[in-house]
Motif scaffolding. Structure first.
Motif, short mmCIF file in Angstrom:
data_model
loop_
_atom_site.label_atom_id
_atom_site.label_comp_id
_atom_site.label_asym_id
_atom_site.label_seq_id
_atom_site.Cartn_x
_atom_site.Cartn_y
_atom_site.Cartn_z
N TYR A 68 -7.37 1.74 20.59
CA TYR A 68 -7.12 1.25 19.12
C TYR A 68 -7.21 -0.21 18.88
O TYR A 68 -7.94 -0.42 17.94
CB TYR A 68 -5.48 1.75 18.91
N LEU A 69 -6.57 -0.91 19.73
CA LEU A 69 -6.51 -2.38 19.35
C LEU A 69 -8.07 -2.97 19.81
O LEU A 69 -8.41 -4.03 19.57
CB LEU A 69 -5.63 -3.23 20.21
N THR A 70 -8.87 -1.99 20.42
CA THR A 70 -10.45 -2.54 20.68
C THR A 70 -11.22 -2.17 19.75
O THR A 70 -12.29 -2.60 19.58
CB THR A 70 -10.79 -1.88 22.25
N ASN A 71 -10.78 -1.56 18.50
CA ASN A 71 -11.62 -1.08 17.39
C ASN A 71 -11.57 -2.43 16.44
O ASN A 71 -10.91 -2.35 15.36
CB ASN A 71 -11.21 -0.01 16.61
N HIS A 72 -12.26 -3.53 16.77
CA HIS A 72 -12.27 -4.58 15.91
C HIS A 72 -12.84 -4.40 14.55
O HIS A 72 -12.04 -5.17 13.66
CB HIS A 72 -13.17 -5.93 16.62
N SER A 73 -13.76 -3.69 14.37
CA SER A 73 -14.19 -3.48 12.99
C SER A 73 -12.94 -2.92 12.19
O SER A 73 -12.97 -3.10 11.00
CB SER A 73 -15.53 -2.81 13.05
N ASN A 97 -5.02 -8.73 27.58
CA ASN A 97 -6.28 -9.38 27.08
C ASN A 97 -6.51 -8.52 25.86
O ASN A 97 -7.15 -9.44 24.79
CB ASN A 97 -7.41 -9.41 28.08
N GLU A 98 -6.65 -7.49 25.65
CA GLU A 98 -6.99 -6.60 24.58
C GLU A 98 -6.01 -7.02 23.31
O GLU A 98 -6.55 -7.29 22.11
CB GLU A 98 -7.07 -5.25 24.74
N ILE A 99 -4.53 -7.33 23.74
CA ILE A 99 -3.80 -7.53 22.53
C ILE A 99 -4.27 -9.14 22.29
O ILE A 99 -4.31 -9.37 20.97
CB ILE A 99 -2.31 -7.67 23.20
#
Length: 110
Positions: A1-6, A28-30
């Motif tokens: 979820y937090l990696t869906n930057h778009s 790191n993703e956070i």
């Protein structure tokens, strides 16, 4: 979820305050999501979450919540999947400003 930057960027650009759960995310993703949010002027709160259903009390790790506040320079909260109300109460005692509580509509289900 937090990696869906778009998706995060599109939602941030709406100008509405955001509530983001950090379940299944690495630190790191956070941090990457927080940078994206900050770069797009978003107002947000980060929720500590353990994505086990139901979460055993021994795995909750409420002590990590203040780290979210430091990472995001923001308020933090708790998203819970455990049984009962004791963990969310403890989360508030530790500074959580938002509680998201998952529940089931059928008590015979896990």
């Amino acid at each position: 979820y937090l990696t869906n930057h778009s998706l995060i960027k599109e939602v941030a650009l709406t100008g509405r305050p955001l509530i983001l759960s950090t379940g299944m995310s690495t630190e790191n993703e956070i941090k990457q999501a927080v940078n994206l949010l900050n770069n797009n002027g978003a107002q947000y709160i980060l929720l500590h979450c353990n994505s086990t259903y139901p979460t055993p009390a021994k795995d909750v790790q409420l002590g990590f919540m203040p780290n979210l506040g430091e990472i995001g320079q923001c308020l933090f909260g708790y998203s819970g999947h455990e049984r009962g109300i004791h963990i969310p109460i403890a989360a508030v005692a530790k500074g959580a400003k938002v509680i998201e509580k998952h529940f089931t509509i059928d008590k015979s289900m896990e």
